[in-house]
Write an enzyme that holds these catalytic residues in place. Sequence first.
Site, short mmCIF file in Angstrom:
data_model
loop_
_atom_site.label_atom_id
_atom_site.label_comp_id
_atom_site.label_asym_id
_atom_site.label_seq_id
_atom_site.Cartn_x
_atom_site.Cartn_y
_atom_site.Cartn_z
N GLY A 91 81.37 -28.21 -5.18
CA GLY A 91 82.49 -27.80 -4.34
C GLY A 91 82.61 -26.30 -4.31
O GLY A 91 81.96 -25.58 -5.07
N GLY A 93 83.61 -23.42 -5.52
CA GLY A 93 84.20 -22.98 -6.78
C GLY A 93 84.81 -21.60 -6.73
O GLY A 93 85.67 -21.26 -7.54
N ASP A 126 85.79 -18.28 -13.16
CA ASP A 126 86.95 -17.47 -12.75
C ASP A 126 87.08 -17.37 -11.23
O ASP A 126 88.05 -16.82 -10.71
CB ASP A 126 86.90 -16.07 -13.38
CG ASP A 126 85.65 -15.28 -12.99
OD1 ASP A 126 84.94 -15.69 -12.04
OD2 ASP A 126 85.37 -14.26 -13.65
N ARG A 184 76.85 -29.13 4.23
CA ARG A 184 75.57 -29.13 3.50
C ARG A 184 75.05 -30.56 3.33
O ARG A 184 75.82 -31.53 3.47
CB ARG A 184 75.79 -28.52 2.10
CG ARG A 184 76.55 -27.20 2.12
CD ARG A 184 77.40 -27.05 0.84
NE ARG A 184 78.34 -25.93 0.92
CZ ARG A 184 78.10 -24.71 0.50
NH1 ARG A 184 76.95 -24.44 -0.06
NH2 ARG A 184 78.98 -23.75 0.63
N ASP A 253 72.78 -28.60 -2.22
CA ASP A 253 74.07 -28.01 -1.82
C ASP A 253 73.88 -26.66 -1.12
O ASP A 253 74.84 -26.10 -0.59
CB ASP A 253 75.00 -27.84 -3.02
CG ASP A 253 74.36 -27.03 -4.14
OD1 ASP A 253 73.35 -27.50 -4.70
OD2 ASP A 253 74.85 -25.93 -4.46
N ASN A 254 72.64 -26.15 -1.13
CA ASN A 254 72.36 -24.88 -0.45
C ASN A 254 71.55 -25.07 0.83
O ASN A 254 70.99 -24.12 1.35
CB ASN A 254 71.60 -23.94 -1.39
CG ASN A 254 72.47 -23.50 -2.55
OD1 ASN A 254 73.68 -23.42 -2.43
ND2 ASN A 254 71.86 -23.22 -3.69
N ASP A 263 73.39 -19.09 0.93
CA ASP A 263 73.31 -18.79 -0.51
C ASP A 263 72.18 -17.82 -0.81
O ASP A 263 71.03 -18.20 -0.98
CB ASP A 263 73.15 -20.06 -1.36
CG ASP A 263 73.48 -19.77 -2.83
OD1 ASP A 263 72.97 -18.75 -3.34
OD2 ASP A 263 74.24 -20.52 -3.45
#
Length: 488
Positions: A91, A93, A126, A184, A253-254, A263
């Site tokens: 997801g 992030g 983060d 994706r 996912d890329n 990406d």
Amino acid sequence: MTHTQEIRWNLDNSYTSLPEFFYKKTEPTPVASPELVIFNNSLAKALGLDAEKLQSEDGVEILAGNQIPEGTATISQAYGGHQFGNFTMLGDGRAVLLGEQVTPSGERFDIQLKGSGRTPFSRGGDGRGTLGPMLREYIISEAMHGLGIPTNRSLSVVKTGEPVMRETELPGAILTRVSASHLRIGTFEYTANWGTEEDLRKLADYVIQRHFPNIEDNEDRYLAFYQEVVKRQAALVAKWQLVGFIHGVMNTDNMTISGETIDYGPCAFMDEYDPATVFSSIDVQGRYAYRNQPPIGQWNLARFAETLLPLIHEQQDHAVELAQEALTGYEDLYRHYWLEGMRKKLGLQTEEDQDEPLIEDLLGIMEKHRADYTNTFRALTLDKPEETAMNGTTEFTHWYEQWQARLDRQEQSKTSSYQLMKQSNPSVIPRNHRVEEALEAAVEKGDYSVMKRLMDVLSDPYAYLPEQEEYSTLPEPSNRPYRTFCGT
């Protein structure tokens, strides 16, 4: 008049028409003192935005995530993915989708803030980006656009004024990423694993409407949809191979459904021609080496096919047959696109059976003599074989004679062949040492002039301008291989 109207935001949120299973409402985390460090004027104008107003204090507040344009709902998207062969839940992030900017011509582009703080998918991270990797993505994605390769693009990079802790303390930054969509293969894997068949159908229908409206009325539209994605991926990977681009992290996912490159973590361009080239520090097995990119493209598409089986046909065995047939076509499609591109790189305007051996022979000689990939084709384009690393060798002399004889057999003039080569062989690429030089000046010294000069040169790589000469020179020899890192 509101800031939204002044800047000419025209944001829609069609993705939120899907069930909330596909996304989470997420707001960017405000930052202390945003500062715009690089901005893409031409892209802003193409999106229908007021480039000047977007660079004002109010505009930068939006690019930093401190303010949200009126009339939009910010979200982070859910997806999964096979990362180095292993499937996991993922997801957005560290990215928030502002919405889809609808341009004056009616085109739709995702506007995403990357590095804008934690999201429900941050997995303990983060959610922040650091200045070096954000600038790197800006450089490479815009260079890819200049090369004519489908790609997401970069609108701006904003320094946050806040430090980010990695191995050391680094300056924080947010990239504004623009793409046809952020859908994706991993979006479909997520749905197939954790959603219902109805969720899958809704997602597929949404994607078809957004990216493949020409097949909406097709009786077998889900199979046609799969075939369209296979075609786009084959074309994309062929374009990568033709310029020596190594993506570095071809996880599912890329890989986008739209067929755009996305990406730009550990990617880089090959200098000397070596099919085993790997740049990524984490790809220790060479899974995503240059020569493996075409078969990995097919592997990823096999994972995509598995997700679509319930939609392709109600009888699974028949669905598998249909999907396998479509997937088998990938190899021929890839070979067709690659061969077509290589012919152009050598000025071949007709087709002969011996063209492929001629091309493979050249690549074999280049590999043996560690010839630079881009500069070899550049030298041939300028008819300066003496500038290649292979000049003077018996095998290259023989190859060159064969190539010249092949050009002579064409009805078209040699002048037109060399013109075709100029349009197909870039004079410059974002050389790794030039990218590092630009990043070092920007991050360490706050000097963006090196990056801006590089961006100017890369914006028209087929121009063969005198000012591009110095950017085609190779780095100093080094005992250490060039390594790239994910930047997360």
